[in-house]
Design an enzyme around this catalytic site. Structure first.
Site, PDB file in Angstrom:
ATOM      1  CB  VAL A  48      -1.275  -0.141   1.295  1.00  0.00           C
ATOM      2  CG1 VAL A  48      -1.610   1.318   1.323  1.00  0.00           C
ATOM      3  CG2 VAL A  48      -1.847  -1.082   1.003  1.00  0.00           C
ATOM      4  CB  CYS A  49       4.042   2.208   1.559  1.00  0.00           C
ATOM      5  SG  CYS A  49       3.904   1.461   3.064  1.00  0.00           S
TER       6      CYS A  49
END
Length: 189
Positions: A48-49
């Site tokens: 997700v980062c």
């Protein structure tokens, strides 16, 4: 514990300046004299980062135009930030400073450290030119953030700072009406 209204605590960290491709030192003093956006995330080379940091880069020019500098922070080192920048299509676009916090000092100072994992939670903070936190958002690990919301929040924070006695209602946009809290508004909104 809420960080709103608190001055950024003392820290010193190494960072990767993606725009100049160099390592630099960053302290709490770098957050003073201008608006700052500080975006914590769990880890480099994750899932997700990179979507969040790329999205933040997509808003970077607008945030800079509004007088804000952007910093991302994870508990990785500045060396790992550079390696990630050099090897990820999404992260290679980043131009803002990527702070390494392997000591977890900054992450602890902002109260976004997952003590069990030793990683930062997904926390975003808007800091005013005095180094005081004016807005905060913290999401669970599986919930990515939308950086476009930072533009409106930053504009509202800047407006309130310049116009004491006025507040920005929900969904406020630049140029729209604000409120002046007082007895005459009680129960009428």
């Amino acid at each position: 514990m809420s960080q709103i209204g608190k001055e950024v605590e003392t820290f010193k960290a190494q960072a990767y300046n993606a725009k100049t491709d160099e390592f630099i030192e960053v302290t709490e003093e770098d957050f003073k004299g201008k608006w700052s956006i500080v975006c914590f995330y769990p880890a480099d080379f994750s899932f997700v980062c990179p979507t969040e940091l790329e999205d933040l880069q997509n808003q970077y020019a607008t945030l800079k135009e509004l007088g804000a500098e952007v910093y991302s922070v994870s508990t990785d080192t500045h060396f790992v930030h550079k390696a990630w920048h050099d090897h990820s299509d999404a992260i290679s676009k980043i131009e803002y400073v990527m702070i390494g916090d392997p000591s977890q000092t900054i992450t602890r100072n902002f109260d976004v450290l997952d003590e069990e994992l030793g990683l930062a939670q997904r926390g975003t903070f808007i800091i005013d030119p005095d180094g005081v936190v004016q807005a905060a958002e913290i999401n669970a690990d599986g919930i990515g953030r939308d950086a476009s919301t930072l533009v409106g929040k930053l504009k509202a924070a800047q407006y309130v700072r310049k116009n004491p006695g006025e507040v920005c209602p929900a969904k406020w946009e630049e140029g729209s009406e604000t409120l002046a809290p007082g007895l005459d508004l009680v129960g009428k909104i």
